[in-house]
Design an enzyme around this catalytic site. Structure first.
Site, short mmCIF file in Angstrom:
data_model
loop_
_atom_site.label_atom_id
_atom_site.label_comp_id
_atom_site.label_asym_id
_atom_site.label_seq_id
_atom_site.Cartn_x
_atom_site.Cartn_y
_atom_site.Cartn_z
N GLY A 179 0.79 -1.22 0.00
CA GLY A 179 0.00 0.00 0.00
C GLY A 179 0.82 1.27 0.00
O GLY A 179 0.27 2.37 0.03
N SER A 180 2.14 1.14 -0.05
CA SER A 180 3.00 2.33 -0.02
C SER A 180 2.98 3.09 -1.35
O SER A 180 3.26 4.29 -1.40
CB SER A 180 4.45 1.95 0.33
OG SER A 180 4.99 1.07 -0.64
N GLY A 181 2.67 2.37 -2.43
CA GLY A 181 2.62 3.00 -3.74
C GLY A 181 3.69 2.51 -4.70
O GLY A 181 3.94 3.15 -5.72
N SER A 214 9.79 -6.93 -0.85
CA SER A 214 11.15 -7.37 -0.52
C SER A 214 11.56 -6.86 0.86
O SER A 214 12.42 -5.99 0.97
CB SER A 214 12.16 -6.95 -1.59
OG SER A 214 12.09 -5.59 -1.92
N SER A 259 3.89 -0.09 -6.89
CA SER A 259 3.42 -0.38 -8.24
C SER A 259 2.93 0.87 -8.94
O SER A 259 3.16 1.06 -10.14
CB SER A 259 2.30 -1.43 -8.20
OG SER A 259 2.80 -2.67 -7.73
#
Length: 199
Positions: free
Chosen positions: A36-38, A107, A40
């Site tokens: 959800g950090s962005g 990762s 992609s």
């Protein structure tokens, strides 16, 4: 298990020749950050900017790869390690083709990111830390995963019951809670220009 009775086959066309044909220097943008950090979203925006500039690039997205190549892997610590190992090997092949490669994977372990870096030629591995507070990631929760993890429906979820090692010295550090997607993408592309990977 290691494959036996195989010998490395040298190819006539070199990595350098492929890169020269594409008028760019191959590199690996290794996006890391919480779910959800962005990762992609930013990686896609960068890929679009590179395409607009006429660059040859490819994005290996974590979810997409798990639909195929890594479809047999779960999310235990051991399987996460294997996930990263496989994607590192695929990225290395793409670099050999002269491409600018992006990998958008959580990762979570610094040791795995270090192993991935070791597989890549010196100077070609660019760690991109997508730094977003977990509270913001949970608020976004685009796939509803945090809600499920908090409810105990998902085990080994990074940031909840599985650790995330924050990168200590990433080459690129972006904060998606403070910058727009466009600003983040421009920051990354500008780094590639400044470092001579693209013109």
């Amino acid at each position: 298990m290691k494959t036996e009775n195989t010998v490395w086959h040298d190819q006539h066309v070199s990595k350098e020749q492929r890169a020269q044909l594409k008028k760019q220097k191959p590199c690996l943008l290794w996006y890391t950050g919480l779910s959800g950090s962005g990762k992609s979203t930013v990686a896609n925006a960068v890929d679009a900017l590179l395409f607009e500039r006429g660059c040859h690039s490819y994005l290996l997205d974590g979810d997409n790869v798990r639909h195929g190549l890594n479809g047999d892997l779960g999310f235990s610590d051991e399987e996460r390690v294997e996930n990263i190992r496989r994607i590192s090997e695929v990225a290395k092949l793409f670099l050999d083709a002269g491409l600018i490669v992006s990998t958008a994977f959580i990762s979570p372990f610094a040791s795995d990111r270090a192993l991935a870096k070791e597989k890549i030629a010196a100077g070609e591995f660019i760690e991109v830390y997508i730094d977003t507070p977990i509270a913001v990631c949970e608020q976004r929760d685009p796939k509803g995963l945090y809600k499920k993890a908090r409810a105990g429906e998902i085990k080994d979820f990074t940031g909840i019951d599985s650790d995330y090692d924050v990168p200590e010295t990433p080459q690129i550090h972006v904060k998606t809670d403070q910058q727009s997607v466009e600003q983040c993408a421009e920051q990354i592309v500008n780094h590639l220009i400044e470092q001579g990977f693209i013109s």
